[in-house]
Design a protein around this motif. Structure first.
Motif, mmCIF file in Angstrom:
data_model
loop_
_atom_site.group_PDB
_atom_site.id
_atom_site.type_symbol
_atom_site.label_atom_id
_atom_site.label_comp_id
_atom_site.label_asym_id
_atom_site.label_seq_id
_atom_site.Cartn_x
_atom_site.Cartn_y
_atom_site.Cartn_z
ATOM 1 N N MET A 1 1.744 -10.881 18.723
ATOM 2 C CA MET A 1 1.875 -11.135 20.160
ATOM 3 C C MET A 1 0.730 -10.462 20.914
ATOM 4 O O MET A 1 0.118 -9.522 20.417
ATOM 5 C CB MET A 1 3.220 -10.628 20.680
ATOM 6 C CG MET A 1 3.393 -9.112 20.650
ATOM 7 S SD MET A 1 4.896 -8.547 21.464
ATOM 8 C CE MET A 1 4.550 -8.958 23.169
ATOM 9 N N ASN A 2 0.464 -10.959 22.108
ATOM 10 C CA ASN A 2 -0.594 -10.399 22.948
ATOM 11 C C ASN A 2 0.020 -9.392 23.913
ATOM 12 O O ASN A 2 0.660 -9.770 24.904
ATOM 13 C CB ASN A 2 -1.298 -11.528 23.714
ATOM 14 C CG ASN A 2 -2.457 -11.000 24.544
ATOM 15 O OD1 ASN A 2 -3.055 -9.984 24.194
ATOM 16 N ND2 ASN A 2 -2.764 -11.676 25.638
ATOM 17 N N ILE A 3 -0.154 -8.100 23.653
ATOM 18 C CA ILE A 3 0.420 -7.055 24.494
ATOM 19 C C ILE A 3 -0.500 -6.790 25.674
ATOM 20 O O ILE A 3 -1.694 -6.543 25.501
ATOM 21 C CB ILE A 3 0.634 -5.769 23.678
ATOM 22 C CG1 ILE A 3 1.614 -6.037 22.524
ATOM 23 C CG2 ILE A 3 1.159 -4.646 24.563
ATOM 24 C CD1 ILE A 3 1.801 -4.854 21.598
ATOM 25 N N THR A 4 0.060 -6.860 26.867
ATOM 26 C CA THR A 4 -0.705 -6.631 28.093
ATOM 27 C C THR A 4 0.005 -5.584 28.946
ATOM 28 O O THR A 4 1.054 -5.057 28.560
ATOM 29 C CB THR A 4 -0.830 -7.937 28.903
ATOM 30 O OG1 THR A 4 0.455 -8.278 29.445
ATOM 31 C CG2 THR A 4 -1.330 -9.088 28.041
ATOM 32 N N ALA A 5 -0.550 -5.328 30.116
ATOM 33 C CA ALA A 5 0.068 -4.369 31.028
ATOM 34 C C ALA A 5 1.414 -4.865 31.535
ATOM 35 O O ALA A 5 2.237 -4.079 32.029
ATOM 36 C CB ALA A 5 -0.869 -4.095 32.206
ATOM 37 N N LYS A 6 1.662 -6.174 31.420
ATOM 38 C CA LYS A 6 2.935 -6.749 31.884
ATOM 39 C C LYS A 6 4.002 -6.788 30.790
ATOM 40 O O LYS A 6 5.144 -7.154 31.061
ATOM 41 C CB LYS A 6 2.688 -8.160 32.430
ATOM 42 C CG LYS A 6 1.843 -8.192 33.698
ATOM 43 C CD LYS A 6 1.713 -9.605 34.222
ATOM 44 C CE LYS A 6 0.898 -9.641 35.518
ATOM 45 N NZ LYS A 6 0.765 -11.030 36.049
ATOM 46 N N THR A 7 3.633 -6.431 29.575
ATOM 47 C CA THR A 7 4.598 -6.444 28.467
ATOM 48 C C THR A 7 5.684 -5.394 28.698
ATOM 49 O O THR A 7 5.385 -4.236 29.000
ATOM 50 C CB THR A 7 3.886 -6.163 27.135
ATOM 51 O OG1 THR A 7 2.884 -7.163 26.910
ATOM 52 C CG2 THR A 7 4.880 -6.197 25.980
ATOM 53 N N GLN A 8 6.935 -5.814 28.582
ATOM 54 C CA GLN A 8 8.064 -4.898 28.754
ATOM 55 C C GLN A 8 8.257 -4.095 27.461
ATOM 56 O O GLN A 8 8.292 -4.653 26.367
ATOM 57 C CB GLN A 8 9.347 -5.686 29.065
ATOM 58 C CG GLN A 8 9.260 -6.559 30.292
ATOM 59 C CD GLN A 8 9.256 -5.749 31.584
ATOM 60 O OE1 GLN A 8 9.563 -4.549 31.589
ATOM 61 N NE2 GLN A 8 8.895 -6.379 32.680
ATOM 62 N N LYS A 9 8.379 -2.782 27.615
ATOM 63 C CA LYS A 9 8.418 -1.899 26.451
ATOM 64 C C LYS A 9 9.841 -1.393 26.173
ATOM 65 O O LYS A 9 10.545 -0.961 27.084
ATOM 66 C CB LYS A 9 7.487 -0.707 26.663
ATOM 67 C CG LYS A 9 6.018 -1.099 26.855
ATOM 68 C CD LYS A 9 5.154 0.099 27.151
ATOM 69 C CE LYS A 9 5.429 0.720 28.507
ATOM 70 N NZ LYS A 9 5.055 -0.160 29.634
ATOM 71 N N VAL A 10 10.220 -1.461 24.885
ATOM 72 C CA VAL A 10 11.477 -0.887 24.403
ATOM 73 C C VAL A 10 11.135 0.025 23.234
ATOM 74 O O VAL A 10 10.278 -0.313 22.409
ATOM 75 C CB VAL A 10 12.461 -1.981 23.940
ATOM 76 C CG1 VAL A 10 13.773 -1.349 23.473
ATOM 77 C CG2 VAL A 10 12.731 -2.993 25.052
ATOM 78 N N GLY A 11 11.774 1.187 23.148
ATOM 79 C CA GLY A 11 11.444 2.131 22.090
ATOM 80 C C GLY A 11 12.633 2.468 21.204
ATOM 81 O O GLY A 11 13.774 2.135 21.513
ATOM 82 N N LEU A 12 12.351 3.114 20.105
ATOM 83 C CA LEU A 12 13.379 3.630 19.199
ATOM 84 C C LEU A 12 13.162 5.118 19.039
ATOM 85 O O LEU A 12 12.138 5.556 18.499
ATOM 86 C CB LEU A 12 13.298 2.932 17.842
ATOM 87 C CG LEU A 12 14.190 3.513 16.728
ATOM 88 C CD1 LEU A 12 15.668 3.420 17.111
ATOM 89 C CD2 LEU A 12 13.936 2.804 15.407
ATOM 90 N N LEU A 13 14.115 5.919 19.519
ATOM 91 C CA LEU A 13 14.022 7.375 19.462
ATOM 92 C C LEU A 13 14.831 7.890 18.276
ATOM 93 O O LEU A 13 16.043 7.664 18.185
ATOM 94 C CB LEU A 13 14.572 7.990 20.753
ATOM 95 C CG LEU A 13 13.913 7.546 22.066
ATOM 96 C CD1 LEU A 13 14.692 8.100 23.261
ATOM 97 C CD2 LEU A 13 12.464 7.993 22.117
ATOM 98 N N GLY A 14 14.176 8.582 17.362
ATOM 99 C CA GLY A 14 14.865 9.151 16.202
ATOM 100 C C GLY A 14 13.912 10.033 15.426
ATOM 101 O O GLY A 14 12.729 10.127 15.739
ATOM 102 N N TRP A 15 14.457 10.708 14.386
ATOM 103 C CA TRP A 15 13.615 11.557 13.546
ATOM 104 C C TRP A 15 14.264 11.741 12.175
ATOM 105 O O TRP A 15 15.358 12.264 12.103
ATOM 106 C CB TRP A 15 13.409 12.918 14.209
ATOM 107 C CG TRP A 15 12.473 13.798 13.427
ATOM 108 C CD1 TRP A 15 12.820 14.769 12.518
ATOM 109 C CD2 TRP A 15 11.043 13.792 13.476
ATOM 110 N NE1 TRP A 15 11.696 15.365 12.005
ATOM 111 C CE2 TRP A 15 10.590 14.781 12.572
ATOM 112 C CE3 TRP A 15 10.105 13.039 14.185
ATOM 113 C CZ2 TRP A 15 9.232 15.040 12.370
ATOM 114 C CZ3 TRP A 15 8.762 13.294 13.978
ATOM 115 C CH2 TRP A 15 8.328 14.288 13.092
ATOM 116 N N PRO A 16 13.605 11.268 11.111
ATOM 117 C CA PRO A 16 12.390 10.438 11.089
ATOM 118 C C PRO A 16 12.756 8.959 11.249
ATOM 119 O O PRO A 16 13.938 8.627 11.364
ATOM 120 C CB PRO A 16 11.834 10.723 9.690
ATOM 121 C CG PRO A 16 13.068 10.953 8.858
ATOM 122 C CD PRO A 16 14.063 11.644 9.762
#
Length: 290
Positions: A1-16
């Motif tokens: 995909m083409n990631i731009t400044a308008k791309t909505q970001k979702v993350g995964l927080l964990g360790w490891p």
């Protein structure tokens, strides 16, 4: 995909995060739905969790998943806790709206969807949960909403099992905690209709392990459920099937909880078939690498 400044970001927080299949599943779902979203693994050491939460908010993330070991700790850093997470006592999904972080838990509903897909009857039945951690609490919460008759939480230590059971005292369902080696636990196992492994016993790379239960005491009709999805079929499930029990693995729970999180972030129905295909691809890659 083409990631731009308008791309909505979702993350995964964990360790490891080395073995998580959520990124491949969610990014496949975003692409199939033609959504300009990206899902990023964000490994965060426990002592840096608060900074990470502040970071995803400052960077304009629209949400996140939360996994071990942060599911409980993160609750104190959020602005609002949904009923789903409050009942479980843990958060696995965050939605960020207008600068507010709202915590949800999709594990409980995801697990119930997995049982439904397997045709397992729940109402009025007796369940035994092996393990007393966050996954166990999610399973208990889901079973209670489906009107289970009785739940017993079994753990290595009586205090650990009792503490988990006490979280559900407000429900109308009898939930009790018993140590694995207690005589009462053996009796309870012999009456169980559903037995759920929420421990890591049998998870890759320790695939020879399984929970300590006495198979000959179980009802022939008892359903055996394992939340582990790597391997797809654990030793626990193999033994259950060999003895004629219905065995339900962890794959569908993972996909269903991910699909529910997808909908919370996007407001769209999740393409479950796409997520399942991505799961198999991701698991194959994991196995190949290891």
């Amino acid at each position: 995909m083409n990631i731009t400044a308008k791309t909505q970001k979702v993350g995964l927080l964990g360790w490891p995060l080395g073995h998580s299949l959520s990124p491949v599943m969610q990014n496949a779902a975003f692409a199939a739905s033609d959504l300009n979203y990206v899902y990023l693994p964000l490994p965060v050491q426990p002592e840096l969790l608060l900074q990470a939460v502040e970071g995803i908010k400052a960077l304009g993330f629209v949400g996140a998943n939360v996994t071990i070991p942060h599911k409980v700790t993160i609750m104190s850093y959020l602005d609002e806790i949904d009923t789903s997470a409050r009942l479980v006592g843990a958060v696995n999904t965050i939605v960020i709206k207008e600068g507010r972080l709202i915590g949800y838990n999709t594990d409980a509903a995801g697990y119930m969807s997995a049982l439904h897909l397997a045709g397992v009857e729940i109402t009025g039945r007796k369940a035994v949960i092996l393990g007393a951690g966050g996954a166990a609490r999610a399973v208990v919460a889901g079973l209670i909403t489906a009107q289970i008759g009785e739940v017993t939480i079994g753990a290595r230590q009586n205090a650990q099992a009792g503490d988990a059971a006490n979280l559900f005292k407000v429900s109308n369902v009898l939930v009790r905690g018993i140590a694995w080696d207690a005589p009462e636990f053996i009796d309870t196992l012999s009456q169980a209709d559903i037995i759920v492994n929420t421990t890591p016993l049998g998870m890759y790379p320790n695939i020879s392990q399984q929970p300590p239960i006495t198979w000959d005491l179980l009802k022939p009709s008892a359903v055996i459920s394992d939340l582990i999805y790597n391997p797809l079929t654990t030793k626990f499930m193999v033994e259950a099937a060999r003895r004629g029990h219905i065995a339900v693995g962890g794959k569908d729970m993972l996909i269903e909880q991910g699909a529910l999180a997808f909908s919370l972030w996007t407001g769209c129905n999740a393409p479950r078939a796409v997520m399942k295909q991505a799961f198999y691809r991701g698991l194959k890659t994991l196995i190949t690498k290891n």
